[in-house]
Motif scaffolding. Structure first.
Motif, PDB file in Angstrom:
ATOM      1  N   ASP A   1       0.857  -1.190   0.000  1.00 23.63           N
ATOM      2  CA  ASP A   1       0.000   0.000   0.000  1.00 23.63           C
ATOM      3  C   ASP A   1       0.891   1.238   0.000  1.00 23.63           C
ATOM      4  O   ASP A   1       1.481   1.601   1.016  1.00 23.63           O
ATOM      5  N   VAL A   2       1.005   1.852  -1.162  1.00 22.34           N
ATOM      6  CA  VAL A   2       1.801   3.073  -1.339  1.00 22.34           C
ATOM      7  C   VAL A   2       0.836   4.217  -1.612  1.00 22.34           C
ATOM      8  O   VAL A   2       0.009   4.132  -2.516  1.00 22.34           O
ATOM      9  N   SER A   3       0.943   5.275  -0.830  1.00 26.24           N
ATOM     10  CA  SER A   3       0.001   6.389  -0.953  1.00 26.24           C
ATOM     11  C   SER A   3       0.752   7.719  -1.005  1.00 26.24           C
ATOM     12  O   SER A   3       1.480   8.068  -0.070  1.00 26.24           O
ATOM     13  N   GLY A   4       0.587   8.440  -2.119  1.00 23.90           N
ATOM     14  CA  GLY A   4       1.159   9.773  -2.258  1.00 23.90           C
ATOM     15  C   GLY A   4       2.662   9.822  -2.118  1.00 23.90           C
ATOM     16  O   GLY A   4       3.223  10.833  -1.667  1.00 23.90           O
ATOM     17  N   LEU A   5       3.355   8.745  -2.547  1.00 20.36           N
ATOM     18  CA  LEU A   5       4.809   8.658  -2.346  1.00 20.36           C
ATOM     19  C   LEU A   5       5.560   9.648  -3.225  1.00 20.36           C
ATOM     20  O   LEU A   5       5.435   9.638  -4.452  1.00 20.36           O
ATOM     21  N   THR A   6       6.359  10.481  -2.586  1.00 19.76           N
ATOM     22  CA  THR A   6       7.282  11.380  -3.276  1.00 19.76           C
ATOM     23  C   THR A   6       8.666  11.188  -2.672  1.00 19.76           C
ATOM     24  O   THR A   6       8.827  11.179  -1.452  1.00 19.76           O
ATOM     25  N   VAL A   7       9.659  10.981  -3.533  1.00 18.38           N
ATOM     26  CA  VAL A   7      11.049  10.846  -3.102  1.00 18.38           C
ATOM     27  C   VAL A   7      11.892  11.816  -3.917  1.00 18.38           C
ATOM     28  O   VAL A   7      11.784  11.865  -5.156  1.00 18.38           O
ATOM     29  N   THR A   8      12.720  12.586  -3.232  1.00 16.60           N
ATOM     30  CA  THR A   8      13.604  13.531  -3.912  1.00 16.60           C
ATOM     31  C   THR A   8      15.051  13.215  -3.576  1.00 16.60           C
ATOM     32  O   THR A   8      15.368  12.755  -2.474  1.00 16.60           O
ATOM     33  N   TYR A   9      15.936  13.459  -4.551  1.00 17.87           N
ATOM     34  CA  TYR A   9      17.376  13.356  -4.356  1.00 17.87           C
ATOM     35  C   TYR A   9      17.988  14.724  -4.623  1.00 17.87           C
ATOM     36  O   TYR A   9      17.869  15.252  -5.735  1.00 17.87           O
ATOM     37  N   ASN A  10      18.629  15.285  -3.602  1.00 20.00           N
ATOM     38  CA  ASN A  10      19.239  16.608  -3.739  1.00 20.00           C
ATOM     39  C   ASN A  10      18.251  17.644  -4.286  1.00 20.00           C
ATOM     40  O   ASN A  10      18.601  18.476  -5.130  1.00 20.00           O
ATOM     41  N   GLY A  11      17.022  17.540  -3.807  1.00 16.80           N
ATOM     42  CA  GLY A  11      15.996  18.488  -4.206  1.00 16.80           C
ATOM     43  C   GLY A  11      15.310  18.178  -5.510  1.00 16.80           C
ATOM     44  O   GLY A  11      14.330  18.844  -5.870  1.00 16.80           O
ATOM     45  N   GLU A  12      15.779  17.162  -6.242  1.00 17.92           N
ATOM     46  CA  GLU A  12      15.179  16.785  -7.525  1.00 17.92           C
ATOM     47  C   GLU A  12      14.250  15.591  -7.314  1.00 17.92           C
ATOM     48  O   GLU A  12      14.639  14.591  -6.710  1.00 17.92           O
TER      49      GLU A  12
ATOM     50  N   ALA B   1      12.452  12.180  -7.788  1.00 21.50           N
ATOM     51  CA  ALA B   1      12.642  10.914  -8.498  1.00 21.50           C
ATOM     52  C   ALA B   1      11.303  10.262  -8.800  1.00 21.50           C
ATOM     53  O   ALA B   1      11.089   9.730  -9.892  1.00 21.50           O
ATOM     54  N   VAL B   2      10.391  10.292  -7.804  1.00 24.69           N
ATOM     55  CA  VAL B   2       8.998   9.885  -8.017  1.00 24.69           C
ATOM     56  C   VAL B   2       8.110  10.895  -7.304  1.00 24.69           C
ATOM     57  O   VAL B   2       8.503  11.474  -6.285  1.00 24.69           O
ATOM     58  N   VAL B   3       6.919  11.103  -7.842  1.00 25.36           N
ATOM     59  CA  VAL B   3       6.018  12.135  -7.320  1.00 25.36           C
ATOM     60  C   VAL B   3       4.607  11.559  -7.199  1.00 25.36           C
ATOM     61  O   VAL B   3       4.052  11.052  -8.183  1.00 25.36           O
ATOM     62  N   ASP B   4       4.051  11.622  -5.997  1.00 30.15           N
ATOM     63  CA  ASP B   4       2.645  11.260  -5.750  1.00 30.15           C
ATOM     64  C   ASP B   4       2.278   9.893  -6.323  1.00 30.15           C
ATOM     65  O   ASP B   4       1.265   9.732  -7.002  1.00 30.15           O
ATOM     66  N   VAL B   5       3.094   8.897  -6.026  1.00 28.31           N
ATOM     67  CA  VAL B   5       2.837   7.540  -6.509  1.00 28.31           C
ATOM     68  C   VAL B   5       1.842   6.845  -5.586  1.00 28.31           C
ATOM     69  O   VAL B   5       2.022   6.807  -4.367  1.00 28.31           O
ATOM     70  N   ASP B   6       0.786   6.288  -6.168  1.00 23.43           N
ATOM     71  CA  ASP B   6      -0.184   5.464  -5.461  1.00 23.43           C
ATOM     72  C   ASP B   6      -0.156   4.061  -6.062  1.00 23.43           C
ATOM     73  O   ASP B   6      -0.215   3.907  -7.291  1.00 23.43           O
TER      74      ASP B   6
ATOM     75  N   GLY C   1      15.344   5.521 -15.531  1.00 22.56           N
ATOM     76  CA  GLY C   1      15.215   6.811 -14.870  1.00 22.56           C
ATOM     77  C   GLY C   1      13.791   7.215 -14.573  1.00 22.56           C
ATOM     78  O   GLY C   1      13.551   8.335 -14.102  1.00 22.56           O
ATOM     79  N   ALA C   2      12.833   6.309 -14.816  1.00 24.59           N
ATOM     80  CA  ALA C   2      11.421   6.643 -14.601  1.00 24.59           C
ATOM     81  C   ALA C   2      11.004   6.533 -13.147  1.00 24.59           C
ATOM     82  O   ALA C   2       9.901   6.952 -12.796  1.00 24.59           O
ATOM     83  N   GLY C   3      11.866   5.939 -12.297  1.00 26.67           N
ATOM     84  CA  GLY C   3      11.539   5.842 -10.878  1.00 26.67           C
ATOM     85  C   GLY C   3      11.290   4.442 -10.370  1.00 26.67           C
ATOM     86  O   GLY C   3      10.921   4.262  -9.206  1.00 26.67           O
ATOM     87  N   LYS C   4      11.507   3.428 -11.203  1.00 29.08           N
ATOM     88  CA  LYS C   4      11.244   2.048 -10.781  1.00 29.08           C
ATOM     89  C   LYS C   4      12.142   1.649  -9.613  1.00 29.08           C
ATOM     90  O   LYS C   4      11.673   1.111  -8.606  1.00 29.08           O
ATOM     91  N   SER C   5      13.436   1.887  -9.754  1.00 29.07           N
ATOM     92  CA  SER C   5      14.364   1.505  -8.687  1.00 29.07           C
ATOM     93  C   SER C   5      14.127   2.332  -7.425  1.00 29.07           C
ATOM     94  O   SER C   5      14.277   1.825  -6.303  1.00 29.07           O
ATOM     95  N   THR C   6      13.742   3.582  -7.589  1.00 27.79           N
ATOM     96  CA  THR C   6      13.431   4.406  -6.419  1.00 27.79           C
ATOM     97  C   THR C   6      12.240   3.852  -5.664  1.00 27.79           C
ATOM     98  O   THR C   6      12.232   3.809  -4.428  1.00 27.79           O
TER      99      THR C   6
ATOM    100  N   ILE D   1       4.890   3.745 -15.326  1.00 31.09           N
ATOM    101  CA  ILE D   1       5.415   4.824 -14.505  1.00 31.09           C
ATOM    102  C   ILE D   1       6.393   5.693 -15.276  1.00 31.09           C
ATOM    103  O   ILE D   1       7.190   5.194 -16.083  1.00 31.09           O
ATOM    104  N   ASN D   2       6.309   6.983 -15.069  1.00 34.79           N
ATOM    105  CA  ASN D   2       7.331   7.940 -15.500  1.00 34.79           C
ATOM    106  C   ASN D   2       7.351   9.061 -14.472  1.00 34.79           C
ATOM    107  O   ASN D   2       6.635  10.050 -14.598  1.00 34.79           O
ATOM    108  N   ARG D   3       8.065   8.831 -13.395  1.00 38.93           N
ATOM    109  CA  ARG D   3       8.141   9.695 -12.208  1.00 38.93           C
ATOM    110  C   ARG D   3       6.853   9.646 -11.377  1.00 38.93           C
ATOM    111  O   ARG D   3       6.882   9.834 -10.185  1.00 38.93           O
TER     112      ARG D   3
END
Length: 242
Positions: free
Chosen positions: A5-16, A18-23, A39-44, A211-213
């Motif tokens: 269950d992933v809700s609204g996941l956002t992860v940033t690296y150095n302010g950039e 990597a993924v934004v609002d993933v559900d 680079g679409a965010g799969k590994s993140t 997925i693409n970010r």
């Protein structure tokens, strides 16, 4: 309760970002393909599910538990990309697979009979038992993939995460991996698999997330894995045409 269950996941690296609002919500007994460009965010997403990165925003739950709690219960097993492994490290195939049992051992990491049995069975399932004493770097590409899948199987986790398991493997190894994942699904495991092998996805994935970010499309494979959605994901003609 969802297994993942992933809700609204956002992860940033150095302010950039990597993924934004993933559900993403996956039930037990589901195989889901995770599809996107490099680079679409799969590994993140995988790192967030395993606790290697912390969300900037949003939540991740495994069986209703936090990631830390799920890791303590050995609920999540991860099969990495080959590029993330030091193949020169002097370790036997048996010991690599035995690592999947560490969380169930005592502080001395002394394997019990149940641990040795789980390792033997996992090696048998991936057809590597005769190579149990081989140094991991001496294996072929397909054999290495199978060794790390065996580690995940030996862990007996409820959630399996596989990052590009078909890269550099032959048809026999790909079929073996798919058959094992189908068996795990039928036994109630939840499988999330990142892959560029688009041709294989309809044959074993119940659901697909593109997925693409952020999540572009998600749902049943027959409904989501379409030419239009793949064009949105890759921005050019994909090699697979449903």
């Amino acid at each position: 309760m969802h297994r993942i269950d992933v809700s609204g996941l956002t992860v940033t690296y150095n302010g950039e970002p990597a993924v934004v609002d993933v559900d993403l919500r996956l039930e037990a007994g589901t195989i889901c393909g995770l599809v996107g460009m490099n680079g679409a965010g799969k590994s993140t997403l995988f790192r967030a599910l395993t606790g290697f990165v912390h969300p900037t925003r949003g939540t991740v739950r495994i069986d209703g538990l936090t990631v830390v709690q799920a890791q303590r219960q050995q609920a999540v097993a991860y099969v990495p990309q080959s590029e993330q492994v030091d193949w020169q490290f002097p370790i036997r195939v048996w010991d690599v697979v035995l690592m999947g049992r560490y969380g169930r051992m005592n502080l001395l990491r002394w394997p019990a009979a149940a641990d040795r049995q789980a390792v033997s069975e996992a090696l048998r399932q991936v057809d590597l038992l005769p190579l149990r004493d081989r140094q991991i770097g001496e294996l072929s590409g397909g054999q290495r993939k199978r060794a790390f899948l065996a580690r995940a199987l030996a862990q007996q986790a409820r959630v399996l995460l596989l990052d590009e398991p078909f890269t550099g493997v032959d048809i026999r190894t790909e079929r073996l991996i798919i058959d094992l994942l189908l068996q795990q699904r039928d036994q109630g495991a939840t499988v999330l698999i990142a892959t560029h092998d688009l041709d294989a996805i309809p044959s074993f994935c119940d659901r697909v997330v593109l997925i693409n970010r952020t999540v572009l499309a998600y749902g049943e494979t027959s409904e989501v894995f379409t030419q239009a959605n793949l064009l949105r994901t890759f921005g050019a003609n994909p090699t697979f045409v449903p």
